[in-house]
Design a protein around this motif. Structure first.
Motif, short mmCIF file in Angstrom:
data_model
loop_
_atom_site.label_atom_id
_atom_site.label_comp_id
_atom_site.label_asym_id
_atom_site.label_seq_id
_atom_site.Cartn_x
_atom_site.Cartn_y
_atom_site.Cartn_z
N MET A 118 0.83 -1.20 0.00
CA MET A 118 0.00 0.00 0.00
C MET A 118 0.87 1.26 0.00
N THR A 136 1.92 5.16 0.79
CA THR A 136 1.84 5.99 1.98
C THR A 136 0.53 6.78 2.02
N LEU A 166 -2.31 4.66 2.80
CA LEU A 166 -2.31 4.29 4.21
C LEU A 166 -2.86 5.42 5.07
N GLN A 167 -2.43 6.63 4.70
CA GLN A 167 -2.91 7.77 5.48
C GLN A 167 -4.43 7.91 5.37
N ILE A 174 -5.93 5.44 7.61
CA ILE A 174 -5.92 5.87 9.02
C ILE A 174 -7.12 6.77 9.29
N ASN A 181 -10.14 5.84 11.69
CA ASN A 181 -10.36 6.72 12.81
C ASN A 181 -11.83 7.17 12.85
N ILE A 217 -14.58 6.38 15.76
CA ILE A 217 -15.34 7.42 16.45
C ILE A 217 -16.83 7.18 16.32
N THR A 224 -17.62 4.26 18.74
CA THR A 224 -17.58 4.57 20.18
C THR A 224 -18.60 5.64 20.56
N LEU A 231 -5.78 -4.07 9.36
CA LEU A 231 -6.67 -2.93 9.49
C LEU A 231 -8.04 -3.38 10.02
N SER A 270 -7.74 -3.96 13.61
CA SER A 270 -7.76 -2.69 14.34
C SER A 270 -9.21 -2.21 14.49
N SER A 300 -11.07 -4.31 17.07
CA SER A 300 -10.77 -4.07 18.48
C SER A 300 -11.48 -2.80 18.95
N GLN A 301 -11.61 -1.83 18.05
CA GLN A 301 -12.40 -0.65 18.42
C GLN A 301 -13.86 -1.05 18.62
N VAL A 333 -14.35 -2.65 22.07
CA VAL A 333 -14.43 -1.68 23.16
C VAL A 333 -15.77 -0.95 23.13
#
Lengths: 405, 405
Positions: free
Chosen positions: A1, A3, A6-7, A10, A14, A18, A21, A171, A174, A177-178, A181
């Motif tokens: 991938m 950069t 990838l950004q 992210i 993210n 949000i 949660t 990913l 990740s 896991s969010q 929670v």
């Protein structure tokens, strides 16, 4: 991938984190987890299991192909939760027990030496072809697997089913896991609310013991109130509020002495005045709280004996000057009083109860409240059935009996 | 940044996000946000503000240099929250009002045309040099700025102060939005608990009205119980439990008729038996709940009249067979009864109260409970002072007065 890619990932992850949660309603959250994960991995279907002891409870299922075929929107497809035993024999069970991501190219070609296999029943029944699967454990912050997310049939740009790309595993891990929670947080919120409501019902019911009413009266009155509120189009939140604020409507009676509260005959004018004060005493017990729920209960305590034509108490309010919650609870309270036996009267037959309520339309009761109630009469009768008074209360369950001895 | 680096960042950020959203204690969460963000950006100091109406409340401050200099561990440095007005003149205020990240190379060289400037008072007082600052808004899922995170003096490998790298801004932004959601969640949890506890105190106090006790008795008894529990080394959680479960210790009295509960003279043996049943009735009101708090309150209701030597009721338990919560509440309840006026007696002088408690050491009371109480007597007297009975209760605050009229 790259950069840059990838950004972007992210930022996307993210945002999902949000969104997850921020959702505190457990059912909606679980649905959101599956739809966000499906969106993120671009796949046709997905489901979510929650671990409970030695079982996995199947909570959410989404399937675009089937939804298109049946014309039913995803969000409307409701499944009754069912559970499967937690063993290594199912893909979900294996995922939960090992805590490993399983990435399957073709569900029908799983090597026989593997512990897990696919149950083709779903495919057969629905004429569906499950091919690629990514099964992801939902691992919470303490490392415990609390559930499993299953993503099915990844799609390429042309909607062909492909294998879930190996590099997306981290990913998705990740994300999951969010999700774990978020689920734990929503469970905590649910648990805190439940504990609060439990306290309200218990203490309110205990307060009613003196009045020779049963705990069931509180349950019924609260449920009728919720039913009417729903019928009148209250939001889910407002229905929850009235259901859990209404049990406290009579706490002011704690301030009325036995000699008046339990007087067998008719009250004198002076005694009645004192009896009426249970509304103002109730509201002062509940006053000045920061809690929304308590504010509603204060409103209900002070206004549930007002009448639509201004002949009620304590403030002789009329019509819409009476808080809507008070108008709703007034009917719920009266319906329960009429349709239940009390120490001074038997339960009235339904016909008589309904004619009294009809008579009170526009005088005692808000006509809209009466309509909402009558429109949902069947549900009301189910509530009555569900929360029946015990035939006879004995021993510790009927502390006031002690007095009768 | 390299792809590999970025992937590491994702994993790191994800871990932080999970750590934050898993922390439900608001104070600890805010502390964690600052320490995680400082760790992530490698900087010397940091602080956190929460927005409340038109103010920013300064909640957390961490400063490695000052901590090293004073020898006080970071975590032990406690600041009393103070607030600054929400204006564009401070860096934090500007950040909150604009929702922008501000990345300052040198706090002492802020161009005069900028709206904001630095208050050097802190530096002067502490002989500190604030140089680089990254001020980040905490934006929640609805786009509202709920606070500001300020990171101060980024460090290079050799501990030299450098400017916060421009490219870290997005990652810090991502971290801070997770922090914002976590704060909102923790606030929700706090709010739900507060509402629950509020209900408990109100309804428990209302139940006591009949006993001619005041709402203040419940407050005091609960606080004494918490004080003793703390003194005995209960965990923070268990202290919170006993503080909020103990108010319900006497709800069973709702089942005792006025004629016994309010009898002026001595009770007959039979009446006393009925009176005693408030313990079993209380526990049955509170029984069979899923809620931890309710389970504790059930334990307390049934056991707060047991005595250490087995002469109490209802089960004549002895010593450590009496649940510890019951032993704690027994002393709290008796201390309050002795040291407060009741309709049948004035408040005893402290000396007399203490001698009665000393006398009960090992007979009525668990000696360890007595020790914990006496060790914290000053705090107990402060509680007594704080929750004094009103001189005279009037009107709606003293509903049972109605009966006296």
């Amino acid at each position: 991938m790259q950069t840059e890619d990838l950004q972007k990932q992210i930022i996307k992850l993210n945002k999902i984190g949000i969104a997850l949660t921020s959702e505190h309603d457990l059912d909606q959250l679980m649905f959101l987890i599956v739809s966000e994960a499906r969106d993120y991995t671009n796949c046709d279907a997905g489901s979510l299991y929650i671990r409970e002891d030695d079982n996995l409870i199947f909570m959410v299922s989404q399937n675009d192909t089937l939804a298109r075929r049946t014309g039913v929107d995803d969000e409307q497809v409701m499944f009754k939760p069912f559970s499967i035993p937690l063993t290594r024999e199912s893909v979900a069970g294996y995922t939960a027990l090992t805590g490993e991501i399983i990435n399957i190219e073709d569900a029908y070609l799983i090597p026989p030496e593997k512990d897990y296999k696919i149950n083709r029943e779903f495919d057969r029944r629905n004429n569906y072809r499950t091919k690629s699967i990514m099964s992801v454990p939902l691992i919470d912050n303490e490392g415990k697997v609390i559930g499993v997310l299953q993503l099915i049939n990844a799609l390429d740009d042309k909607q062909n089913v492909i294998t879930f790309p190996k590099e997306s595993e981290n990913l998705v891990k990740s994300l999951s896991s969010q999700a774990a929670v978020a689920i734990k947080n929503a469970q905590l919120t649910k648990c805190l609310k439940k504990a609060h409501y439990d306290t309200i019902f218990r203490l309110s019911a205990a307060a009613e013991y003196r009045d020779l009413d049963t705990a069931q009266h509180i349950r019924r009155m609260s449920s009728y109130s919720g039913l009417i509120a729903q019928g009148m189009g209250f939001s889910k939140y407002d229905v929850e509020m009235i259901v859990n604020a209404s049990p406290m409507h009579d706490v002011g009676k704690l301030g009325i002495p036995d000699s008046i509260l339990l007087k067998p005959g008719k009250l004198t004018a002076e005694e009645f005045k004192i009896m009426e004060s249970h509304t103002t005493m109730g509201s002062s017990i509940l006053a000045n709280s920061d809690s929304e729920l308590m504010k509603k209960s204060e409103l209900i305590a002070i206004s549930h004996h007002e009448k639509f034509d201004g002949s009620g108490y304590p403030n002789k309010l009329t019509g819409e000057d009476i808080p809507i919650e008070g108008r709703v609870c007034a009917l719920a309270d009266v319906f329960d009083a009429l349709s239940s036996p009390r120490c001074y009267k038997p339960a009235f037959p339904l016909e008589k109860v309904l004619s009294i309520i009809e008579e009170g339309r526009g005088t005692h009761f808000d006509p809209r409240v009466v309509d909402a109630f009558l429109d949902n009469l069947d549900d009301a009768l189910e509530i009555k059935e569900l929360y029946q008074d015990e035939e006879e209360m004995t021993g510790e369950e009927a502390p006031r009996d002690i007095k009768a001895n």
